[in-house]
Design a protein around this motif. Structure first.
Motif, mmCIF file in Angstrom:
data_model
loop_
_atom_site.group_PDB
_atom_site.id
_atom_site.type_symbol
_atom_site.label_atom_id
_atom_site.label_comp_id
_atom_site.label_asym_id
_atom_site.label_seq_id
_atom_site.Cartn_x
_atom_site.Cartn_y
_atom_site.Cartn_z
ATOM 1 N N ALA A 62 0.849 -1.190 0.000
ATOM 2 C CA ALA A 62 0.000 0.000 0.000
ATOM 3 C C ALA A 62 0.883 1.237 0.000
ATOM 4 O O ALA A 62 1.936 1.267 0.658
ATOM 5 N N ILE A 63 0.453 2.250 -0.736
ATOM 6 C CA ILE A 63 1.144 3.539 -0.774
ATOM 7 C C ILE A 63 0.134 4.596 -0.361
ATOM 8 O O ILE A 63 -0.918 4.745 -0.996
ATOM 9 N N ALA A 64 0.427 5.299 0.707
ATOM 10 C CA ALA A 64 -0.466 6.347 1.201
ATOM 11 C C ALA A 64 0.034 7.693 0.703
ATOM 12 O O ALA A 64 1.076 8.177 1.143
ATOM 13 N N GLY A 65 -0.703 8.274 -0.253
ATOM 14 C CA GLY A 65 -0.328 9.568 -0.782
ATOM 15 C C GLY A 65 0.061 9.502 -2.245
ATOM 16 O O GLY A 65 0.881 8.669 -2.640
ATOM 17 N N ALA A 66 -0.522 10.388 -3.064
ATOM 18 C CA ALA A 66 -0.264 10.394 -4.509
ATOM 19 C C ALA A 66 0.373 11.699 -4.952
ATOM 20 O O ALA A 66 0.103 12.193 -6.042
ATOM 21 N N GLY A 67 1.238 12.261 -4.101
ATOM 22 C CA GLY A 67 2.037 13.394 -4.514
ATOM 23 C C GLY A 67 3.271 12.912 -5.239
ATOM 24 O O GLY A 67 3.329 11.786 -5.751
ATOM 25 N N ALA A 68 4.302 13.743 -5.285
ATOM 26 C CA ALA A 68 5.526 13.364 -5.994
ATOM 27 C C ALA A 68 6.120 12.087 -5.430
ATOM 28 O O ALA A 68 6.525 11.187 -6.181
ATOM 29 N N ALA A 69 6.182 11.974 -4.099
ATOM 30 C CA ALA A 69 6.789 10.799 -3.474
ATOM 31 C C ALA A 69 5.986 9.541 -3.767
ATOM 32 O O ALA A 69 6.548 8.506 -4.140
ATOM 33 N N GLY A 70 4.677 9.606 -3.597
ATOM 34 C CA GLY A 70 3.841 8.442 -3.813
ATOM 35 C C GLY A 70 3.866 7.951 -5.244
ATOM 36 O O GLY A 70 3.956 6.739 -5.506
ATOM 37 N N LEU A 71 3.803 8.870 -6.207
ATOM 38 C CA LEU A 71 3.814 8.468 -7.609
ATOM 39 C C LEU A 71 5.166 7.900 -8.017
ATOM 40 O O LEU A 71 5.238 6.904 -8.752
ATOM 41 N N ALA A 72 6.253 8.515 -7.544
ATOM 42 C CA ALA A 72 7.583 8.016 -7.882
ATOM 43 C C ALA A 72 7.790 6.602 -7.342
ATOM 44 O O ALA A 72 8.307 5.713 -8.040
ATOM 45 N N VAL A 73 7.369 6.371 -6.106
ATOM 46 C CA VAL A 73 7.508 5.050 -5.499
ATOM 47 C C VAL A 73 6.618 4.030 -6.219
ATOM 48 O O VAL A 73 7.035 2.890 -6.476
ATOM 49 N N ALA A 74 5.388 4.427 -6.548
ATOM 50 C CA ALA A 74 4.473 3.519 -7.245
ATOM 51 C C ALA A 74 5.064 3.073 -8.574
ATOM 52 O O ALA A 74 4.994 1.885 -8.941
ATOM 53 N N ALA A 75 5.661 4.000 -9.306
ATOM 54 C CA ALA A 75 6.243 3.664 -10.604
ATOM 55 C C ALA A 75 7.431 2.715 -10.444
ATOM 56 O O ALA A 75 7.577 1.744 -11.194
ATOM 57 N N GLN A 76 8.287 2.992 -9.463
ATOM 58 C CA GLN A 76 9.463 2.136 -9.270
ATOM 59 C C GLN A 76 9.075 0.739 -8.793
ATOM 60 O O GLN A 76 9.614 -0.266 -9.271
ATOM 61 N N LEU A 77 8.146 0.646 -7.853
ATOM 62 C CA LEU A 77 7.710 -0.659 -7.369
ATOM 63 C C LEU A 77 7.006 -1.451 -8.470
ATOM 64 O O LEU A 77 7.199 -2.666 -8.604
ATOM 65 N N SER A 78 6.188 -0.763 -9.243
ATOM 66 C CA SER A 78 5.465 -1.427 -10.329
ATOM 67 C C SER A 78 6.436 -2.019 -11.341
ATOM 68 O O SER A 78 6.207 -3.116 -11.868
ATOM 69 N N ARG A 79 7.528 -1.305 -11.581
ATOM 70 C CA ARG A 79 8.511 -1.787 -12.542
ATOM 71 C C ARG A 79 9.352 -2.923 -11.982
ATOM 72 O O ARG A 79 9.714 -3.851 -12.699
ATOM 73 N N ARG A 80 9.663 -2.864 -10.692
ATOM 74 C CA ARG A 80 10.613 -3.825 -10.118
ATOM 75 C C ARG A 80 9.955 -5.096 -9.576
ATOM 76 O O ARG A 80 10.602 -6.133 -9.496
ATOM 77 N N LEU A 81 8.696 -5.027 -9.182
ATOM 78 C CA LEU A 81 8.023 -6.181 -8.591
ATOM 79 C C LEU A 81 6.871 -6.601 -9.492
ATOM 80 O O LEU A 81 5.779 -6.034 -9.429
ATOM 81 N N ASN A 82 7.102 -7.606 -10.309
ATOM 82 C CA ASN A 82 6.106 -7.888 -11.350
ATOM 83 C C ASN A 82 4.898 -8.679 -10.864
ATOM 84 O O ASN A 82 3.957 -8.888 -11.621
ATOM 85 N N ARG A 83 4.908 -9.129 -9.610
ATOM 86 C CA ARG A 83 3.712 -9.801 -9.094
ATOM 87 C C ARG A 83 3.114 -9.089 -7.893
ATOM 88 O O ARG A 83 2.205 -9.612 -7.253
ATOM 89 N N ALA A 84 3.614 -7.938 -7.569
ATOM 90 C CA ALA A 84 3.098 -7.212 -6.404
ATOM 91 C C ALA A 84 1.701 -6.667 -6.675
ATOM 92 O O ALA A 84 1.388 -6.226 -7.788
ATOM 93 N N GLU A 85 0.866 -6.723 -5.645
ATOM 94 C CA GLU A 85 -0.438 -6.064 -5.683
ATOM 95 C C GLU A 85 -0.269 -4.703 -5.021
ATOM 96 O O GLU A 85 -0.175 -4.595 -3.802
#
Length: 444
Positions: A48-71
């Motif tokens: 879970a990522i709490a917050g969709a500002g610069a930090a939240g979006l940057a982390v979401a993009a990196q996790l999405s790219r690096r963890l291909n089975r993460a929900e």
């Protein structure tokens, strides 16, 4: 007026070289950990990522790219992303407010589930985030990126609706419209002259250089209009310094003295009377009033209530009063809940409340989350990297980069961090916006 000086290199060539260097510098490239390759997990871990500002979006993009089975689930109700580093340029009349507003959906990774509601509370014992619409988001790992709140209400008589020409009040922090209204109030002031007062609150704040930038820019705009001799400019410092990094503090003092900018040290704004155009400050045990024809207000800042009033904040020490997230300053891992990490303004660490800091923090938190997920100790470290492009006049800036210890750590060899230069201005005005957009997509 100082400028760059590189033998045999004209401005066009210098700008090309600077922007090329930016692409490979710490402004663009943060430590990505041991590998940026996708990882196939044995099970679909819930993040879970709490917050969709610069930090939240940057982390979401990196996790999405690096963890291909993460929900991956991101919780936030904001639909418009604000490019906050550009607010100063809007407030100086150099950009329109449309240049600092983007659609959040354009930067939301396709694999990320988006719960469009504000975070209401954290329940780390049950490993879940509660949203204001009633949604409960369970997690195995959590990234807290909720940013901070602007607390205008902590200044007696002040609220964002006062920003604009009628009350002669500006505040670069109050969103795109607030920045535009700040410019309108500044423009009116430069036509009429009088007393301009600039404030800075005590405690940690985002982009601590912004109050100084607004002071410099107002001075420059007055000179541009031939009105500087009809204006008094005063900077009310919250303590005995102008900037927390010693060599930068000395440089700003020198620039202020050369531009006849007065400094009122240890003056904390506590009340505004817009009808009388009076600002009241606490100065030690005394209460001091200053009359103004233009007042720039920087509000006190606090972590958002779900963090500040919940179980994840510091309960003692220097970061407790403002409710910052209790994380280890090096690993960004929560000190009591090892499956939780923090990124961005919400973190209770000595430095790091800038967009440039997010670029360095995001890959550290991502790598350390992956390490923890694999049962390994966190391997990545954040050194406190903070960048402040200090605008000193239109067309001139200083590119100041430093770490936790206040050491200058310049990453662009062609730019002297303590010299005003056109090159540093071009980094601020031209280069940082595309770099920032790349950060939101998980690059850098």
């Amino acid at each position: 007026m100082s400028d760059f000086s590189v033998p045999g290199l004209n401005r066009r060539a210098f700008l090309k070289a600077t922007l090329a260097a930016t692409a490979g510098s710490a402004l663009m490239a943060a430590p990505l950990g041991r590998s940026s390759q996708a990882i196939a997990q044995d099970k679909a871990v819930r993040i879970a990522i709490a917050g969709a500002g610069a930090a939240g979006l940057a982390v979401a993009a990196q996790l999405s790219r690096r963890l291909n089975r993460a929900e991956i689930t991101l919780i936030d109700d904001r639909v418009t992303h604000l490019y906050q580093p550009g607010f100063t340029l809007v407030a100086a009349g150099l950009w329109g407010p449309e240049r600092v507003q983007w659609a959040n959906a354009d930067y939301m990774p396709s694999r990320v589930r988006w719960v469009r509601a504000r975070v209401a509370a954290f329940d780390p014992e049950a490993n879940r985030v509660l949203a204001q619409d009633g949604t409960a988001v369970p997690y195995d790992f959590l990234i807290v990126a909720t940013g901070l709140d602007l607390r205008y209400d902590l200044i007696e008589g002040m609220e964002p609706g006062l920003i604009g020409t009628e009350h002669r009040i500006g505040s670069v922090y109050a969103g795109p419209d607030g920045a535009l209204h700040t410019w309108q109030a500044m423009a009116q002031f430069r036509e009429q002259g009088g007393d301009a007062v600039f404030t800075r609150p005590p405690g940690d704040m985002k982009c601590a250089g912004a109050p100084l930038k607004m002071t410099f820019l107002t001075d420059d705009r007055l000179r541009e209009a031939g009105m500087r001799s009809r204006a008094q400019v005063t900077y009310a410092a919250h303590d005995g310094t102008l900037f927390s990094v010693k060599p930068v503090n000395e440089k700003v003092k020198e620039l202020f003295a050369g531009r006849d900018i007065a400094v009122a040290y240890s003056h904390v704004l506590e009340a505004v009377d817009p009808g009388r155009r009076i600002a009241r400050f606490r100065h030690g045990a005394e209460s001091v009033e200053m009359r103004y024809d233009f007042l720039h207000v920087v509000p006190p800042m606090r972590a958002a209530p779900p963090v500040a009033d919940g179980p994840l904040s510091w309960k003692e020490g220097p970061f407790a009063a403002q409710g910052w997230l209790e994380v280890d300053r090096d690993t960004l891992q929560h000190r009591r809940y090892p499956n939780i990490f923090g990124v961005g303004d919400v973190n209770g660490v000595p430095r790091g409340k800038t967009a440039a800091s997010v670029k360095w923090q995001a890959p550290v938190a991502v790598q350390n989350l992956i390490d923890t997920m694999a049962g390994k100790p966190p391997s990545a470290r954040y050194n406190g990297y903070t960048s402040c492009p200090m605008i000193t006049r239109v067309g001139q800036a200083m590119l100041i980069e430093f770490d936790y210890e206040g050491r200058l750590i310049p990453t662009l060899p062609l730019i002297d961090p303590l010299a005003e230069s056109w090159a540093a201005w071009m980094v601020e005005e031209k280069a940082l916006r595309p770099v920032y957009a790349a950060m939101l997509r998980g690059f850098g």
